[in-house]
Design a protein around this motif. Structure first.
Motif, PDB file in Angstrom:
ATOM      1  N   UNK A  58     -11.966  16.422  -8.590  1.00 15.71           N
ATOM      2  CA  UNK A  58     -11.680  14.994  -8.437  1.00 15.71           C
ATOM      3  C   UNK A  58     -10.741  14.786  -7.259  1.00 15.71           C
ATOM      4  N   UNK A  59     -10.628  13.533  -6.828  1.00 14.68           N
ATOM      5  CA  UNK A  59      -9.734  13.162  -5.734  1.00 14.68           C
ATOM      6  C   UNK A  59      -8.374  12.793  -6.321  1.00 14.68           C
ATOM      7  N   UNK A  60      -7.314  13.552  -6.011  1.00 14.31           N
ATOM      8  CA  UNK A  60      -6.006  13.262  -6.611  1.00 14.31           C
ATOM      9  C   UNK A  60      -5.395  11.936  -6.166  1.00 14.31           C
ATOM     10  N   UNK A  61      -5.912  11.339  -5.102  1.00 13.63           N
ATOM     11  CA  UNK A  61      -5.373  10.045  -4.663  1.00 13.63           C
ATOM     12  C   UNK A  61      -5.912   8.893  -5.499  1.00 13.63           C
ATOM     13  N   UNK A  62      -7.039   9.082  -6.191  1.00 12.21           N
ATOM     14  CA  UNK A  62      -7.667   8.028  -6.989  1.00 12.21           C
ATOM     15  C   UNK A  62      -7.447   8.254  -8.479  1.00 12.21           C
ATOM     16  N   UNK A  63      -6.276   8.663  -8.873  1.00  7.76           N
ATOM     17  CA  UNK A  63      -6.047   8.996 -10.270  1.00  7.76           C
ATOM     18  C   UNK A  63      -4.965   8.124 -10.887  1.00  7.76           C
ATOM     19  N   UNK A  64      -5.007   8.056 -12.208  1.00  8.53           N
ATOM     20  CA  UNK A  64      -3.956   7.393 -12.981  1.00  8.53           C
ATOM     21  C   UNK A  64      -3.343   8.465 -13.873  1.00  8.53           C
ATOM     22  N   UNK A  65      -2.030   8.611 -13.823  1.00  4.76           N
ATOM     23  CA  UNK A  65      -1.350   9.623 -14.631  1.00  4.76           C
ATOM     24  C   UNK A  65      -0.844   9.020 -15.932  1.00  4.76           C
ATOM     25  N   UNK A  66      -0.944   9.813 -16.998  1.00  7.39           N
ATOM     26  CA  UNK A  66      -0.504   9.407 -18.325  1.00  7.39           C
ATOM     27  C   UNK A  66       0.355  10.528 -18.876  1.00  7.39           C
ATOM     28  N   UNK A  67       1.477  10.180 -19.512  1.00  9.05           N
ATOM     29  CA  UNK A  67       2.321  11.201 -20.125  1.00  9.05           C
ATOM     30  C   UNK A  67       2.224  11.095 -21.640  1.00  9.05           C
ATOM     31  N   UNK A  68       1.814  12.208 -22.270  1.00  7.23           N
ATOM     32  CA  UNK A  68       1.700  12.287 -23.722  1.00  7.23           C
ATOM     33  C   UNK A  68       2.386  13.558 -24.186  1.00  7.23           C
ATOM     34  N   UNK A  69       3.273  13.456 -25.156  1.00  5.42           N
ATOM     35  CA  UNK A  69       3.990  14.623 -25.689  1.00  5.42           C
ATOM     36  C   UNK A  69       4.632  15.446 -24.584  1.00  5.42           C
ATOM     37  N   UNK A  70       5.265  14.786 -23.635  1.00  8.21           N
ATOM     38  CA  UNK A  70       5.971  15.387 -22.498  1.00  8.21           C
ATOM     39  C   UNK A  70       5.053  16.216 -21.593  1.00  8.21           C
ATOM     40  N   UNK A  71       3.742  15.976 -21.637  1.00  6.04           N
ATOM     41  CA  UNK A  71       2.776  16.612 -20.726  1.00  6.04           C
ATOM     42  C   UNK A  71       2.106  15.517 -19.917  1.00  6.04           C
ATOM     43  N   UNK A  72       1.816  15.802 -18.666  1.00  3.72           N
ATOM     44  CA  UNK A  72       1.181  14.824 -17.795  1.00  3.72           C
ATOM     45  C   UNK A  72      -0.322  15.087 -17.738  1.00  3.72           C
ATOM     46  N   UNK A  73      -1.100  14.029 -17.941  1.00  2.00           N
ATOM     47  CA  UNK A  73      -2.549  14.084 -17.883  1.00  2.00           C
ATOM     48  C   UNK A  73      -3.045  13.112 -16.817  1.00  2.00           C
ATOM     49  N   UNK A  74      -4.289  13.301 -16.397  1.00  2.00           N
ATOM     50  CA  UNK A  74      -4.920  12.430 -15.417  1.00  2.00           C
ATOM     51  C   UNK A  74      -6.051  11.692 -16.117  1.00  2.00           C
ATOM     52  N   UNK A  75      -6.119  10.382 -15.923  1.00  2.00           N
ATOM     53  CA  UNK A  75      -7.148   9.556 -16.530  1.00  2.00           C
ATOM     54  C   UNK A  75      -8.063   9.034 -15.428  1.00  2.00           C
TER      55      UNK A  75
END
Length: 98
Positions: A58-75
């Motif tokens: 995926x393209x890291x510039x077109x991502x939305x980051x979400x933090x769950x349980x002190x871990x970062x995810x990409x949506x």
């Protein structure tokens, strides 16, 4: 997860890299636009081409980051994925013909 959304984890993807010849490239090195790999953690009901556990590009510039349980995810949306990596099966031919 709703619709065509895909949740990715990028653990260990943002740090130092090694070139093909073994040279260490620091995380702060400036490079051109570069795609990144992530592992699928969850998918929405309308996702057709990926499943949990797949590695995707995926393209890291077109991502939305979400933090769950002190871990970062990409949506992302499924349409924002560029490729899916699959592990070759042992009974499947390589596709290389000489």
């Amino acid at each position: 997860m709703l619709g065509d959304r895909v949740l990715l984890t990028t653990d260990g993807e943002d740090g130092e890299r090694r070139s093909g010849s073994g040279i260490v490239i620091p995380a702060t090195a400036s490079m051109g636009r570069r795609l990144a790999w992530g592992t699928v953690v969850a998918v929405g009901p309308n996702v057709r081409h990926v499943v949990r556990g797949d590695r995707v590009l995926y393209d890291p510039e077109d991502r939305a980051e979400v933090e769950l349980d002190s871990r970062t995810f990409v949506l992302l949306r499924e349409r924002d994925l560029h490729a899916v990596s699959q592990v070759p099966r042992s009974d499947e031919p390589t596709g290389l013909y000489l």
